[in-house]
Design an enzyme around this catalytic site. Sequence first.
Site, mmCIF file in Angstrom:
data_model
loop_
_atom_site.group_PDB
_atom_site.id
_atom_site.type_symbol
_atom_site.label_atom_id
_atom_site.label_comp_id
_atom_site.label_asym_id
_atom_site.label_seq_id
_atom_site.Cartn_x
_atom_site.Cartn_y
_atom_site.Cartn_z
ATOM 1 N N THR A 1 -37.981 -31.387 20.248
ATOM 2 C CA THR A 1 -38.221 -32.047 21.257
ATOM 3 C C THR A 1 -37.439 -32.478 22.164
ATOM 4 O OG1 THR A 1 -38.575 -34.016 20.275
ATOM 5 C CG2 THR A 1 -40.108 -32.543 19.713
ATOM 6 N N SER B 1 -36.308 -33.722 16.476
ATOM 7 C CA SER B 1 -37.096 -34.703 17.544
ATOM 8 C C SER B 1 -36.269 -35.639 18.087
ATOM 9 C CB SER B 1 -38.133 -35.406 16.974
ATOM 10 O OG SER B 1 -38.999 -36.201 17.869
ATOM 11 N N ASP B 2 -36.450 -35.772 19.572
ATOM 12 C CA ASP B 2 -35.949 -36.858 20.189
ATOM 13 C C ASP B 2 -36.440 -37.891 19.723
ATOM 14 O OD1 ASP B 2 -34.130 -38.152 22.093
ATOM 15 O OD2 ASP B 2 -35.436 -37.801 23.718
ATOM 16 N N LYS B 3 -35.878 -39.201 19.722
ATOM 17 C CA LYS B 3 -36.606 -40.406 19.478
ATOM 18 C C LYS B 3 -37.409 -41.313 20.517
ATOM 19 C CE LYS B 3 -34.306 -44.284 19.247
ATOM 20 N NZ LYS B 3 -34.783 -45.165 20.224
ATOM 21 N N VAL C 1 -32.721 -36.351 16.371
ATOM 22 C CA VAL C 1 -31.349 -36.333 17.181
ATOM 23 C C VAL C 1 -31.448 -37.267 18.277
ATOM 24 C CG1 VAL C 1 -30.021 -34.738 18.240
ATOM 25 C CG2 VAL C 1 -31.464 -33.816 16.537
#
Length: 865
Positions: free
Chosen positions: A599, A318-320, A524
Amino acid sequence: MRGEEVLARAESRRSGLSGDEVRVRQARFGLNTLPSRKVSSWAALFARQFVNPLIALLLAATAVSAVLGETLDAIFILAVIFINAALGAIQEGKAERGAAALDRLVRQDAVAWRNGERRRVDATDLVPGDIVELESGVLVPADLRLLETSGISADESLLTGESLAVEKNGATILAEGASLGDRVNLAHAGSMILRGRGFGVVVATGRETEIGRIAASLTDIESAPPLVLRLRRFSATAGIVVVTAVLVFAAVQLWLGAPLAEIFFVSVALAVSAIPEGLPIAITVALAVAVRRMARRNVIVRALPAVEGLGARSLIASDKTGTLTLNRLTIATVWLPGQGRVDLTTTAAVRGDDLTPEALGELATVGALCNEASLGEGEAAVGDTVDLAFLAFAETLGRRREELVRSEPVASAIAYEPENRFGATFTYRGDRIRISVKGALETVLAMCEGGAAPAQDAAEQLAGEGHRVLAVAEGWAGTGAALDRSALRGLTLIGLVGLIDPLRPEARDAVRQAQDAGVRVCMVTGDHPKTAAAIAEQLGIPAGPEDVVSGQEIARLAADPAAFRALVARRRVFARVEPLQKLSIVEALREAGHFVAVTGDGVNDAPALAAAHIGVAMGRSGTDVARRAADLIVTDDNFASIVAGIEEGRIAYANIRKVIAFLISSSAAEIGIFFLCLLAGLPLPFVAVQLLWLNLVTDSVQHVALSMERGEPDLLSRGPRAPSEPLFDRRMIEQTGLAGLTMAGLGAGYFGWLLAQGRSIGEARNLLLLLMVCFQNVHVFNCRSERRSAFHQPLRSNLWIPAVVVLTQGIHIGAMHVPVLNEVLRIAPVAWSEWVQVAGISLLLIPTMEVYKSLKAGRLSSAPQ
């Protein structure tokens, strides 16, 4: 033609169209939408149901019945054909229209100038003459004649087939008849802006665009998702097995001297009833139901296989920003060289007593000048969240970007790009040029003189507290200096800002639910490693500061793929990651055996989204590039919605298996009862019209109710299914075989007992047909769960099940009392005691399947882990 001439011909101006002009042109040109695939009419869908070899057999049977004088039989078979066709058309039509409706849920925005103001509008509302801005990561919304460009390059491979990026230049005048690939002053709808900035005037929308002309030629092309294709092959295989069994049965009957006409009719009816020809449509319906449910939970499906595929994911990378956090950045802390740290409230008031707001003025000015966002007046803010945070911060100190730019006109700019990690603006101030820069600390420090160690220490502290840290620098140059990257040296560090993007309130629980579901969650991000570690700790992702993998560490391992894969397999958090490094991480996770969902929202995320098994793009903050590369779009940019999508994906896959189990076990029971009667020397258990009636009344309705199941309470806790797991696995073979044999054995035994009691063949068939209807009414409850007891599945969770059971039972009992219909079907009303007897026998199927589930659960619990 020059840009001003194009504006004049389009009857437009650089400040944009007025509201009245837009309305008039929308009425004239229509919405800016591409031709979509035509949704089939009900008549076409109905006609499509007759393109089937089984229907041809039934039509042949109708003709034979008519020739032999069996007029009522012929009428009934014809009625069955038309009713089945109508049911198939209704189911297929609902699925097709449900899939087509998804396109209306995915909105593409565009930044346009209207009434002299910069606005974010729905791309479908654009009209010729609109002035539209472009930036990296944007899907061009219409055909534009570019007026001004700054380093724009576009991917036009969708139109030209050429993979190389095309450099665009609004000042170029094209030769007449220039080919599509040579139109460098045009940006075509559907192409991707890979880098740079610019704006242009809309010259064509919808069908009149280049991609619109192509789309018009593709709207009638049909395709089916891989899962449906697999099921068609499965249905074909099952059909071959059934036809082989029917041919064997017919051959034996012929050898025993049965009448040829009777053999023909029964064989055709048995084949039609037993072959699961409606399975692909039933599965498409199940997927369409899941698509609608996902849409209600903010997940839009772009590719139908992703519905059940998301449920198989074993890892989410996942992106943050915006996914796990709110994506509402606020400058909370500022560090100034030689003066120290200033902690701010959300209104940018100074907490400390040693500094005044004026001490922050220069930093606020530089941050506002090096900025591409707009807070707007009366309209929603437009721009990157970091830029918006700087503008809001500057305005609290009385520095509006519009006023700053009026006093210091912009000479040039270097737009922020993810791979550059900085942005710069050059503005005129008297006889000098101010250079304003902001970006990642490591990048900006390389442009500055001195002050590196204190700034790095301050950045480490801020990042350790969960701040996103950016550096702001300033420099000066003469008016004759080159306004490019060569000028970015010898700058002065103005300060650091610490931005906070709070976690979404539901993010921590969503991460926990995903991990409880056996789904590993990795983060990530491009943020600083300490920032990433702090956020991971808040989320409950097990990763301390020493466990965070940085982009520099990834770069060092580029020459050692084995070590890199081993590192990725162990770690959960990756920080300061570049776009191609994110792609490498995804590829390494796939090689490790994970089914990966990724994502992302930016251009830099697109390669990883495309490489993942399931790409999940953000619908609110995501770029057009990311959305196009993804299989799913999360409309609220929320990680919790992804977890909801995983749950719905698993429900969809479970429902598909339930539908298959119900249909195949029913087919097995019908074939089995004929063979058991044949082996026992009994007469044929059904005539042809009774088999067709059984198929019409039960199979055609109850499987749709199964596709509506809401899911079981422990579904998420079971963990993802293995990638190699076949759809028709050992467990399903056991269950369908056991259910089919039980129904066949009890049915044949009951039929034989009735004949032994002196009942006529007609009476025995009448009661056996009622028994088969009851069997399938009972079995639909067994099929609600492969693992759980039928008594543990509350009826209120799927009221369609009892409704269709009552409906099918009522239709069959009603048919017994309808004069003409009961004559055609060779059935008659039964006594209440006989119905109770039949219902009691059918209920024996429940303890049989309950014992199987219990034994299976015991074996699973005792199996070594």
